[in-house]
Design a protein around this motif. Structure first.
Motif, PDB file in Angstrom:
ATOM      1  N   GLN A  73     -29.053  -7.565 -28.944  1.00 27.39           N
ATOM      2  CA  GLN A  73     -28.065  -7.242 -27.920  1.00 27.39           C
ATOM      3  C   GLN A  73     -26.723  -7.806 -28.354  1.00 27.39           C
ATOM      4  O   GLN A  73     -26.650  -8.920 -28.875  1.00 27.39           O
ATOM      5  CB  GLN A  73     -28.456  -7.832 -26.569  1.00 27.39           C
ATOM      6  CG  GLN A  73     -29.788  -7.346 -26.024  1.00 27.39           C
ATOM      7  CD  GLN A  73     -30.188  -8.095 -24.773  1.00 27.39           C
ATOM      8  OE1 GLN A  73     -29.419  -8.860 -24.208  1.00 27.39           O
ATOM      9  NE2 GLN A  73     -31.414  -7.884 -24.327  1.00 27.39           N
ATOM     10  N   ALA A  74     -25.667  -7.031 -28.152  1.00 24.31           N
ATOM     11  CA  ALA A  74     -24.327  -7.486 -28.526  1.00 24.31           C
ATOM     12  C   ALA A  74     -23.307  -6.867 -27.603  1.00 24.31           C
ATOM     13  O   ALA A  74     -23.536  -5.813 -27.001  1.00 24.31           O
ATOM     14  CB  ALA A  74     -24.025  -7.123 -29.986  1.00 24.31           C
ATOM     15  N   GLY A  75     -22.172  -7.520 -27.496  1.00 20.95           N
ATOM     16  CA  GLY A  75     -21.102  -6.997 -26.663  1.00 20.95           C
ATOM     17  C   GLY A  75     -19.770  -7.603 -27.018  1.00 20.95           C
ATOM     18  O   GLY A  75     -19.684  -8.716 -27.553  1.00 20.95           O
ATOM     19  N   TYR A  76     -18.720  -6.842 -26.741  1.00 21.03           N
ATOM     20  CA  TYR A  76     -17.355  -7.334 -26.930  1.00 21.03           C
ATOM     21  C   TYR A  76     -16.517  -6.841 -25.759  1.00 21.03           C
ATOM     22  O   TYR A  76     -16.690  -5.708 -25.282  1.00 21.03           O
ATOM     23  CB  TYR A  76     -16.752  -6.830 -28.237  1.00 21.03           C
ATOM     24  CG  TYR A  76     -15.300  -7.247 -28.406  1.00 21.03           C
ATOM     25  CD1 TYR A  76     -14.988  -8.557 -28.738  1.00 21.03           C
ATOM     26  CD2 TYR A  76     -14.260  -6.342 -28.194  1.00 21.03           C
ATOM     27  CE1 TYR A  76     -13.669  -8.954 -28.871  1.00 21.03           C
ATOM     28  CE2 TYR A  76     -12.943  -6.731 -28.332  1.00 21.03           C
ATOM     29  CZ  TYR A  76     -12.641  -8.045 -28.662  1.00 21.03           C
ATOM     30  OH  TYR A  76     -11.340  -8.451 -28.772  1.00 21.03           O
ATOM     31  N   GLY A  77     -15.618  -7.701 -25.282  1.00 14.53           N
ATOM     32  CA  GLY A  77     -14.786  -7.325 -24.156  1.00 14.53           C
ATOM     33  C   GLY A  77     -13.415  -7.944 -24.210  1.00 14.53           C
ATOM     34  O   GLY A  77     -13.057  -8.671 -25.151  1.00 14.53           O
ATOM     35  N   SER A  78     -12.650  -7.651 -23.191  1.00 15.93           N
ATOM     36  CA  SER A  78     -11.289  -8.182 -23.075  1.00 15.93           C
ATOM     37  C   SER A  78     -11.299  -9.703 -23.119  1.00 15.93           C
ATOM     38  O   SER A  78     -12.308 -10.350 -22.841  1.00 15.93           O
ATOM     39  CB  SER A  78     -10.666  -7.699 -21.770  1.00 15.93           C
ATOM     40  OG  SER A  78     -10.598  -6.290 -21.716  1.00 15.93           O
ATOM     41  N   PHE A  79     -10.159 -10.262 -23.478  1.00 11.59           N
ATOM     42  CA  PHE A  79      -9.926 -11.702 -23.532  1.00 11.59           C
ATOM     43  C   PHE A  79     -10.792 -12.367 -24.602  1.00 11.59           C
ATOM     44  O   PHE A  79     -11.274 -13.494 -24.426  1.00 11.59           O
ATOM     45  CB  PHE A  79     -10.164 -12.358 -22.163  1.00 11.59           C
ATOM     46  CG  PHE A  79      -9.695 -11.522 -21.013  1.00 11.59           C
ATOM     47  CD1 PHE A  79      -8.373 -11.085 -20.953  1.00 11.59           C
ATOM     48  CD2 PHE A  79     -10.558 -11.129 -19.997  1.00 11.59           C
ATOM     49  CE1 PHE A  79      -7.928 -10.291 -19.907  1.00 11.59           C
ATOM     50  CE2 PHE A  79     -10.137 -10.355 -18.949  1.00 11.59           C
ATOM     51  CZ  PHE A  79      -8.818  -9.916 -18.898  1.00 11.59           C
ATOM     52  N   ALA A  80     -11.022 -11.613 -25.705  1.00  9.91           N
ATOM     53  CA  ALA A  80     -11.791 -12.111 -26.854  1.00  9.91           C
ATOM     54  C   ALA A  80     -13.160 -12.606 -26.427  1.00  9.91           C
ATOM     55  O   ALA A  80     -13.590 -13.707 -26.795  1.00  9.91           O
ATOM     56  CB  ALA A  80     -11.010 -13.209 -27.569  1.00  9.91           C
ATOM     57  N   THR A  81     -13.846 -11.789 -25.650  1.00 12.07           N
ATOM     58  CA  THR A  81     -15.175 -12.127 -25.152  1.00 12.07           C
ATOM     59  C   THR A  81     -16.235 -11.512 -26.057  1.00 12.07           C
ATOM     60  O   THR A  81     -16.286 -10.288 -26.225  1.00 12.07           O
ATOM     61  CB  THR A  81     -15.365 -11.628 -23.710  1.00 12.07           C
ATOM     62  OG1 THR A  81     -14.378 -12.235 -22.859  1.00 12.07           O
ATOM     63  CG2 THR A  81     -16.752 -11.969 -23.190  1.00 12.07           C
ATOM     64  N   TRP A  82     -17.062 -12.337 -26.647  1.00 15.35           N
ATOM     65  CA  TRP A  82     -18.138 -11.911 -27.537  1.00 15.35           C
ATOM     66  C   TRP A  82     -19.468 -12.381 -26.971  1.00 15.35           C
ATOM     67  O   TRP A  82     -19.582 -13.494 -26.459  1.00 15.35           O
ATOM     68  CB  TRP A  82     -17.969 -12.517 -28.937  1.00 15.35           C
ATOM     69  CG  TRP A  82     -16.759 -12.059 -29.675  1.00 15.35           C
ATOM     70  CD1 TRP A  82     -15.498 -12.578 -29.599  1.00 15.35           C
ATOM     71  CD2 TRP A  82     -16.691 -10.985 -30.616  1.00 15.35           C
ATOM     72  NE1 TRP A  82     -14.640 -11.901 -30.425  1.00 15.35           N
ATOM     73  CE2 TRP A  82     -15.349 -10.912 -31.071  1.00 15.35           C
ATOM     74  CE3 TRP A  82     -17.626 -10.083 -31.125  1.00 15.35           C
ATOM     75  CZ2 TRP A  82     -14.929  -9.971 -32.002  1.00 15.35           C
ATOM     76  CZ3 TRP A  82     -17.215  -9.156 -32.056  1.00 15.35           C
ATOM     77  CH2 TRP A  82     -15.883  -9.100 -32.492  1.00 15.35           C
ATOM     78  N   ARG A  83     -20.487 -11.525 -27.109  1.00 15.77           N
ATOM     79  CA  ARG A  83     -21.832 -11.884 -26.677  1.00 15.77           C
ATOM     80  C   ARG A  83     -22.828 -11.323 -27.683  1.00 15.77           C
ATOM     81  O   ARG A  83     -22.657 -10.203 -28.168  1.00 15.77           O
ATOM     82  CB  ARG A  83     -22.157 -11.341 -25.289  1.00 15.77           C
ATOM     83  CG  ARG A  83     -21.166 -11.705 -24.198  1.00 15.77           C
ATOM     84  CD  ARG A  83     -21.524 -10.976 -22.920  1.00 15.77           C
ATOM     85  NE  ARG A  83     -20.479 -11.051 -21.918  1.00 15.77           N
ATOM     86  CZ  ARG A  83     -20.546 -11.741 -20.789  1.00 15.77           C
ATOM     87  NH1 ARG A  83     -21.644 -12.447 -20.548  1.00 15.77           N
ATOM     88  NH2 ARG A  83     -19.557 -11.750 -19.924  1.00 15.77           N
ATOM     89  N   GLY A  84     -23.868 -12.069 -27.966  1.00 15.88           N
ATOM     90  CA  GLY A  84     -24.907 -11.583 -28.864  1.00 15.88           C
ATOM     91  C   GLY A  84     -26.206 -12.332 -28.646  1.00 15.88           C
ATOM     92  O   GLY A  84     -26.202 -13.524 -28.309  1.00 15.88           O
ATOM     93  N   ALA A  85     -27.317 -11.625 -28.796  1.00 14.10           N
ATOM     94  CA  ALA A  85     -28.631 -12.239 -28.640  1.00 14.10           C
ATOM     95  C   ALA A  85     -29.629 -11.508 -29.527  1.00 14.10           C
ATOM     96  O   ALA A  85     -29.538 -10.287 -29.712  1.00 14.10           O
ATOM     97  CB  ALA A  85     -29.092 -12.209 -27.189  1.00 14.10           C
ATOM     98  N   VAL A  86     -30.555 -12.263 -30.081  1.00 15.34           N
ATOM     99  CA  VAL A  86     -31.647 -11.720 -30.885  1.00 15.34           C
ATOM    100  C   VAL A  86     -32.946 -12.046 -30.172  1.00 15.34           C
ATOM    101  O   VAL A  86     -33.175 -13.199 -29.780  1.00 15.34           O
ATOM    102  CB  VAL A  86     -31.647 -12.314 -32.299  1.00 15.34           C
ATOM    103  CG1 VAL A  86     -32.815 -11.773 -33.106  1.00 15.34           C
ATOM    104  CG2 VAL A  86     -30.325 -12.012 -33.008  1.00 15.34           C
ATOM    105  N   LEU A  87     -33.804 -11.028 -29.999  1.00 19.14           N
ATOM    106  CA  LEU A  87     -35.047 -11.196 -29.287  1.00 19.14           C
ATOM    107  C   LEU A  87     -36.223 -10.893 -30.206  1.00 19.14           C
ATOM    108  O   LEU A  87     -36.198  -9.905 -30.948  1.00 19.14           O
ATOM    109  CB  LEU A  87     -35.132 -10.285 -28.060  1.00 19.14           C
ATOM    110  CG  LEU A  87     -34.162 -10.555 -26.915  1.00 19.14           C
ATOM    111  CD1 LEU A  87     -32.829  -9.860 -27.174  1.00 19.14           C
ATOM    112  CD2 LEU A  87     -34.750 -10.068 -25.604  1.00 19.14           C
ATOM    113  N   GLY A  88     -37.221 -11.734 -30.153  1.00 21.11           N
ATOM    114  CA  GLY A  88     -38.463 -11.494 -30.867  1.00 21.11           C
ATOM    115  C   GLY A  88     -39.629 -11.551 -29.901  1.00 21.11           C
ATOM    116  O   GLY A  88     -39.801 -12.551 -29.203  1.00 21.11           O
ATOM    117  N   GLY A  89     -40.388 -10.489 -29.824  1.00 19.39           N
ATOM    118  CA  GLY A  89     -41.490 -10.434 -28.889  1.00 19.39           C
ATOM    119  C   GLY A  89     -42.824 -10.237 -29.569  1.00 19.39           C
ATOM    120  O   GLY A  89     -42.918  -9.592 -30.620  1.00 19.39           O
TER     121      GLY A  89
END
Length: 622
Positions: A142-158
């Motif tokens: 999962q990843a994301g980028y948004g206004s105000f230099a907002t970064w998000r990322g996650a790696v999932l292992g199931g």
């Protein structure tokens, strides 16, 4: 917790599941729960996930990772029991739980109990929010980028019976704000021109590991969660680098053994550390270099059968606060707590269910500091509750309700002080809260509707008062009364269209003896709150994958920042829109939050972001 940085966020892209009834051992229960499923299609915060639910009000101090708290039906946030995977969170001895400690990447759904909650959660009658980790054992990114230099990322292992999630989120939080304290400019005499919010960046790391073992109908569940955040704290004048920072580290662990008949034994560990530095005295009074540590170990067990259920917990809680600039003011408290609870499930008629329960809490605070006013405290609380539900066979509506009495011991900060500008008050009395509600829960094939009227009577309310220097002290301020109405609906209009509408009306009255606040509306409670959302799928006409559009609207009106009702908060009208595409195990999203770019703040002096744009990406692997 960080009392210097406090006070809803934009709307959420969650799939809200219909109101359901909790089942226990195949017996119809009196507890209704609203389950908000986190679809993981968007990158947002937990406060944004919870905010649209009827009867729930979330306040945030602005931007990713900022302090956020939730209240139910106008109660103080400290009265709401927040749980993570069924673990009751007690991070600072009775203080409100900061929702920013739990990114939505580790939340699969949120179960909201506005009235009574199941005995297995260990919660009393004031309501609870149970954050459940994702249940599906999937692998992906999962990843994301948004206004105000907002970064998000996650790696999932199931894998079968287990899940590992590792992620990071960060933001500069430099959204435009109006600064009433900036130097006078003849070209802008009213100080209306906006400037970027300064020194408000956040950087978070988190990880979740869970695994379950099964032996027939019995088994064992294990969970470990870790969270770390470094954040810069802005001052009131929006200085470029005031030097004030807050570091937070949280770790949770839970080991739970369960039998075939749903009895269980659980061992829980919670550890919270905070490092608050204000070397230039830009936020507090005087230089501060404060380190706080809160550790809690609990052993609990319970069983909820057909006619009777029980719950027991023994807990040890250690709280240590030390300011390196004033070591003589160190605080060290150990709280020993024993909780015993029982519930009787009565079924006098086939359609009528009655649950009568009693929680008994005994606690002792052992104080070891240099404040001569501090002393050991012993307290014993009795919290009865009665809940009922009438469900006739074939009927799609069921009346239900509950009445409860709750007591809350003063938190460590309230009783023993913190941060240099909060002094302790060892003479504080426990708060008491009487709650009453009655309503209807209706479920049809395509439509679910739930409505309730509710009332609360708060006695010995704990509030902070401040002297001319700005130094605060917690005091008991007598009484407050809250009552209101809430309605939430979900309509599955067609295979492509879903509509949700929520409404809450809430009246509150401060009945303190302080003349300036007497008869006034309680601060931080909106009188009117509404939410509407439409999800519209696009027909499969040659487009690859599944396309969905949504638009939502969140409204909050008639809210005050202060007890005297002199500072009225602007009416909140937040519109958000977005598009999501799912094709071949890959999901893409584009959304605009706060479309009309409304300036709003839920805590006075802590603005929320205006219009923002966000991209999200999700993929899963077989």
């Amino acid at each position: 917790m960080n009392t210097a940085v406090v006070a809803q966020a934009t709307a959420e892209d969650a799939v809200r599941l219909p109101v359901v009834t909790v089942q226990s051992q195949g017996v119809q229960s009196t507890h209704a729960v609203t389950r908000i499923a986190n679809s993981q299609d968007r990158t947002r915060e937990l406060s944004e996930l919870l905010a649209p639910a009827a009867g729930v009000q979330v306040r945030s101090s602005g931007g990713l990772g900022a302090y956020a708290e939730a209240s139910l039906r106008g109660s103080a946030a400290r009265h709401v029991q927040v749980l993570f995977d069924g673990i009751p969170l007690e991070l600072a001895g009775g203080q409100a739980i900061n929702l920013a400690l739990f990114p939505t990447a580790v939340v699969g759904r949120a179960d909201i109990y506005r009235g009574g909650a199941p005995l297995a959660l260990g919660a009393s009658g004031a309501g609870a929010i149970d954050l459940r980790p994702p249940e599906q054992a999937v692998s992906g990114v999962q990843a994301g980028y948004g206004s105000f230099a907002t970064w998000r990322g996650a790696v999932l292992g199931g894998w079968r019976g287990g899940l590992l999630s590792l992620g990071r989120e960060m933001s500069d939080n430099n959204f435009p704000i109006r600064n009433p304290y900036k130097p006078f400019d003849p070209a802008d005499p009213q100080r209306l021109a906006e400037e970027p919010r300064a020194h408000a960046g956040r950087d978070q790391h988190f990880g979740l590991l869970r695994h379950s073992w099964a032996w027939g109908d019995a088994g064992m569940d294990a969970l470990v969660y870790g969270f770390s955040q470094d954040q810069a704290l802005p001052d009131r004048v929006n200085s470029s680098d005031p030097g004030t920072t807050l570091g937070t580290d949280l770790s949770l662990a839970n080991l739970r053994w369960r039998t075939a008949d749903e009895a269980y034994v659980a061992l829980q560990w919670q550890h919270l550390r905070e490092h608050y530095a204000d070397p230039g005295s830009r936020i507090g009074l005087g230089d501060q270099d404060l380190r706080m540590r809160s550790r809690r170990l609990a052993l609990s067990s319970g069983d909820d059968g057909t006619h009777f259920g029980w719950f027991g917990q023994a807990a040890w809680h250690d709280y240590h606060s030390l300011d390196a600039t004033a070591p003589q003011a160190a605080r060290r408290v150990r709280r020993h707590q024993l909780t015993l609870a029982g519930v009787w499930h009565a079924r006098p008629r086939q359609a009528l269910a009655l649950d009568a329960s009693l929680h008994v809490n005994a606690l002792r605070d052992d104080v070891a500091d240099q404040d001569p006013r501090s002393r050991s405290q012993d307290e014993l609380f009795f919290e009865p509750q009665l809940a009922w539900r009438y469900q006739r066979a074939g009927a799609w509506c069921a009346p239900l309700g509950h009445v409860a009495y709750r007591q809350r011991a003063p938190g460590f900060v309230e009783r023993y002080g913190d941060r240099g500008y909060i002094t302790g008050n060892p003479a504080l009395k426990p708060e008491s809260l009487t709650l009453l509600d009655a309503g209807l829960a209706c479920q049809a094939e395509r439509l679910s509707v739930r409505g309730a009227v509710f009332a609360q009577d708060l006695r010995n309310a704990i509030s902070f008062v401040y002297d001319a220097r700005g130094v605060g002290r917690a005091v008991n301020t007598d009484r407050a009364v809250i009552y209101g109405l809430e309605v939430e609906t979900d309509w599955h209009v067609s295979a492509l269209t879903d509509l949700s509408v929520n409404f809450t009306w809430l009246e509150s009255e401060d009945r303190t003896e302080v003349r300036a606040a007497q008869g006034r509306q309680l601060p931080g409670r909106a009188r009117w709150q509404g939410y509407a959302r439409i999800n519209q799928g696009l027909p499969a006409s040659g487009l690859p994958g599944r396309w969905r559009l949504f638009h939502e609207f969140l409204f909050e009106g008639e809210q005050y920042y202060d007890t005297s009702n002199l500072l009225k908060a602007p009416t909140t009208r937040l519109h958000s829109s977005g598009l999501h595409v799912d094709a071949g195990g890959v999901g893409l999203g584009l959304e605009v939050r706060n479309v009309l770019d409304q300036t709003h703040a839920q805590f006075n002096g802590f603005p929320r972001p205006g219009r923002s744009y966000h991209l999200s990406f999700k993929t899963t692997f077989d």
